[in-house]
Design a protein around this motif. Sequence first.
Motif, mmCIF file in Angstrom:
data_model
loop_
_atom_site.group_PDB
_atom_site.id
_atom_site.type_symbol
_atom_site.label_atom_id
_atom_site.label_comp_id
_atom_site.label_asym_id
_atom_site.label_seq_id
_atom_site.Cartn_x
_atom_site.Cartn_y
_atom_site.Cartn_z
ATOM 1 N N ASP A 92 0.805 -1.231 0.000
ATOM 2 C CA ASP A 92 0.000 0.000 0.000
ATOM 3 C C ASP A 92 0.837 1.279 0.000
ATOM 4 N N ILE A 93 2.103 1.190 -0.328
ATOM 5 C CA ILE A 93 2.960 2.371 -0.431
ATOM 6 C C ILE A 93 3.092 2.712 -1.912
ATOM 7 N N GLU A 94 2.644 3.900 -2.265
ATOM 8 C CA GLU A 94 2.734 4.357 -3.651
ATOM 9 C C GLU A 94 4.196 4.467 -4.060
ATOM 10 N N PRO A 95 4.502 4.359 -5.361
ATOM 11 C CA PRO A 95 5.891 4.398 -5.818
ATOM 12 C C PRO A 95 6.612 5.663 -5.344
ATOM 13 N N THR A 96 7.779 5.473 -4.765
ATOM 14 C CA THR A 96 8.599 6.599 -4.304
ATOM 15 C C THR A 96 9.755 6.875 -5.264
ATOM 16 N N HIS A 97 10.101 5.880 -6.080
ATOM 17 C CA HIS A 97 11.242 5.921 -6.999
ATOM 18 C C HIS A 97 12.571 6.031 -6.253
ATOM 19 N N PHE A 98 12.532 5.749 -4.948
ATOM 20 C CA PHE A 98 13.763 5.723 -4.163
ATOM 21 C C PHE A 98 14.493 4.409 -4.386
ATOM 22 N N GLU A 99 15.799 4.470 -4.276
ATOM 23 C CA GLU A 99 16.639 3.278 -4.356
ATOM 24 C C GLU A 99 17.029 2.875 -2.940
ATOM 25 N N ILE A 100 16.721 1.632 -2.603
ATOM 26 C CA ILE A 100 16.980 1.119 -1.268
ATOM 27 C C ILE A 100 17.616 -0.263 -1.397
ATOM 28 N N SER A 101 17.924 -0.864 -0.265
ATOM 29 C CA SER A 101 18.447 -2.227 -0.300
ATOM 30 C C SER A 101 18.028 -2.972 0.957
ATOM 31 N N THR A 102 18.100 -4.278 0.872
ATOM 32 C CA THR A 102 17.859 -5.132 2.025
ATOM 33 C C THR A 102 18.774 -6.340 1.905
ATOM 34 N N VAL A 103 18.910 -7.048 3.003
ATOM 35 C CA VAL A 103 19.755 -8.246 3.017
ATOM 36 C C VAL A 103 18.889 -9.465 3.265
ATOM 37 N N GLY A 104 19.441 -10.616 2.948
ATOM 38 C CA GLY A 104 18.700 -11.845 3.181
ATOM 39 C C GLY A 104 19.534 -13.062 2.861
ATOM 40 N N TYR A 105 18.866 -14.195 2.940
ATOM 41 C CA TYR A 105 19.513 -15.487 2.712
ATOM 42 C C TYR A 105 18.621 -16.337 1.822
ATOM 43 N N ARG A 106 19.237 -17.133 0.994
ATOM 44 C CA ARG A 106 18.524 -18.122 0.195
ATOM 45 C C ARG A 106 19.216 -19.458 0.392
ATOM 46 N N TYR A 107 18.402 -20.495 0.493
ATOM 47 C CA TYR A 107 18.903 -21.852 0.691
ATOM 48 C C TYR A 107 18.290 -22.723 -0.395
#
Length: 142
Positions: A92-107
């Motif tokens: 429900d967040i309208e496009p901000t066109h901001f560049e962000i990042s997140t971390v994670g893991y895949r198995y």
Amino acid sequence: MNSQNKSIVTNFIEEVWNQNQFEKIDNYISANFIDHSLPPTLPADKDGMKLWIIGAGKSFEHKTIIDDIVCEEDKVMLKMRMRLKHIGVWRDIEPTHFEISTVGYRYYKLADGKILEHWSLLDGNSIENQLKEAKHGCKIQE
């Protein structure tokens, strides 16, 4: 075997996830594939995973960057970062066109040279918080 499995996973992420080359999906995904990380609204198979990638692409221009990878027998575990540009509605967040990042893991679990199973852990709350803060002019530090 370890280097072959590492190549299968890294090529899958680059070609299918990052470049959306869905015509190559059968090169990497087993016919018996199970995705344990998809929401219950999607089938836990190859088609569900493809729908998830397409859906993510409607909200974000995304690139997965592998920071570390460990291979042992038929298992591949990776630590990753996702670079995201918010281009469509997400949570429900309208496009901000901001560049962000997140971390994670895949198995991944592989069999016969293909990905048989997948589990994922990504910090979706971090994405949401960064988008909400970005709307207010705050910068989240990485």
